[in-house]
Design a protein around this motif. Structure first.
Motif, mmCIF file in Angstrom:
data_model
loop_
_atom_site.group_PDB
_atom_site.id
_atom_site.type_symbol
_atom_site.label_atom_id
_atom_site.label_comp_id
_atom_site.label_asym_id
_atom_site.label_seq_id
_atom_site.Cartn_x
_atom_site.Cartn_y
_atom_site.Cartn_z
ATOM 1 N N GLN A 11 3.800 -2.377 -0.264
ATOM 2 C CA GLN A 11 3.101 -1.869 -1.440
ATOM 3 C C GLN A 11 1.700 -1.453 -1.004
ATOM 4 O OE1 GLN A 11 3.540 -4.431 -4.791
ATOM 5 N NE2 GLN A 11 2.066 -3.309 -6.030
ATOM 6 N N PHE A 12 1.256 -0.311 -1.520
ATOM 7 C CA PHE A 12 -0.063 0.206 -1.164
ATOM 8 C C PHE A 12 -0.523 1.153 -2.259
ATOM 9 C CE2 PHE A 12 3.315 2.531 0.891
ATOM 10 C CZ PHE A 12 3.083 3.837 0.488
ATOM 11 N N ARG A 71 2.005 2.314 -5.108
ATOM 12 C CA ARG A 71 3.357 2.654 -4.702
ATOM 13 C C ARG A 71 3.997 1.458 -4.018
ATOM 14 N NH1 ARG A 71 4.706 8.167 -5.282
ATOM 15 N NH2 ARG A 71 6.740 7.225 -5.051
ATOM 16 N N LYS A 72 5.289 1.336 -4.210
ATOM 17 C CA LYS A 72 6.078 0.316 -3.530
ATOM 18 C C LYS A 72 7.293 1.028 -2.952
ATOM 19 C CE LYS A 72 8.111 -4.221 -4.226
ATOM 20 N NZ LYS A 72 8.317 -5.323 -5.183
ATOM 21 N N ILE A 89 3.525 8.254 8.760
ATOM 22 C CA ILE A 89 3.763 9.658 8.448
ATOM 23 C C ILE A 89 5.122 9.878 7.803
ATOM 24 C CG2 ILE A 89 4.674 10.316 10.714
ATOM 25 C CD1 ILE A 89 3.028 12.999 10.228
ATOM 26 N N ASP A 90 6.130 9.106 8.227
ATOM 27 C CA ASP A 90 7.469 9.243 7.657
ATOM 28 C C ASP A 90 7.483 8.815 6.196
ATOM 29 O OD1 ASP A 90 8.517 10.079 10.164
ATOM 30 O OD2 ASP A 90 8.609 7.978 10.793
ATOM 31 N N VAL A 91 6.743 7.780 5.879
ATOM 32 C CA VAL A 91 6.652 7.333 4.485
ATOM 33 C C VAL A 91 5.928 8.390 3.654
ATOM 34 C CG1 VAL A 91 5.678 5.585 2.936
ATOM 35 C CG2 VAL A 91 6.747 4.891 5.089
ATOM 36 N N ALA A 98 0.573 -0.460 6.506
ATOM 37 C CA ALA A 98 0.041 0.082 5.255
ATOM 38 C C ALA A 98 0.188 -0.893 4.093
ATOM 39 C CB ALA A 98 0.733 1.397 4.915
ATOM 40 N N ASP A 99 0.908 -1.980 4.304
ATOM 41 C CA ASP A 99 1.105 -2.948 3.227
ATOM 42 C C ASP A 99 -0.248 -3.468 2.745
ATOM 43 O OD1 ASP A 99 2.701 -4.402 1.450
ATOM 44 O OD2 ASP A 99 2.735 -6.154 2.774
#
Length: 163
Positions: free
Chosen positions: A6-7, A14-15, A25-27, A68-69
């Motif tokens: 989650q970030f 967003r989760k 980058i893929d996320v 990024a969490d």
């Protein structure tokens, strides 16, 4: 096995489910559909994938998504306010530093992070930040010129906000 992270990205919580080997980058591009962040070299050399995470410019192609969490992330899509460009975007356009535009989002994000953290950055510090980015179209003088204009615009904007 997927993990949930989650970030906050561009002001929105967003989760998402991520695989252990996924890069940020893929996320950003594939899961969230934010394609302003470009995918170039995949080895942190070209800088096209630069985003701001927790106030620092990072190359998302070599940042594991799991890092990024809990983070706050800003991509190029989060800079403009409606039709009003961020001062760094304006300066890069006005200096003629855009041709194909592929490298531009990463350069813009690098400069935004630099000027947020160090509004009085020296020209040497600006050039060191720009040295983290490859451009195949414009040559580097217009990019340097745009960065110097951007610094002035960012500082003017900050002064106006303080008044």
């Amino acid at each position: 096995m997927s993990d949930s992270i989650q970030f906050r990205i561009n002001g929105k919580e967003r989760k998402v489910l991520v695989e252990p080997e996924m890069m940020l980058i893929d996320v950003i591009r594939d899961v969230l559909g934010l394609t302003g962040t470009k995918q170039g070299c995949d080895n942190a050399t070209c800088g096209t994938c630069t985003v701001i995470m927790n106030g620092r410019a990072v190359k998302s192609c070599n940042t594991p998504a799991a890092k990024a969490d809990g983070a706050t992330i800003l991509t190029v899509e989060g800079l403009a306010k409606g039709m009003e460009l961020h001062p760094v975007q304006t300066a890069i356009v006005e200096s003629g530093a855009i041709q194909c535009g592929f490298c531009t989002p990463g350069i813009v994000m690098e400069l935004v992070a630099l000027f947020e953290n160090k509004p009085d950055a020296s020209e040497t510090e600006i050039l060191n930040a720009l040295n983290k980015h490859l451009c195949r179209c414009t040559g580097y003088e217009p990019i340097r010129d745009g960065a110097l204009i951007a610094q002035q615009l960012v500082n003017q904007r900050a002064e106006q906000a303080a008044d």
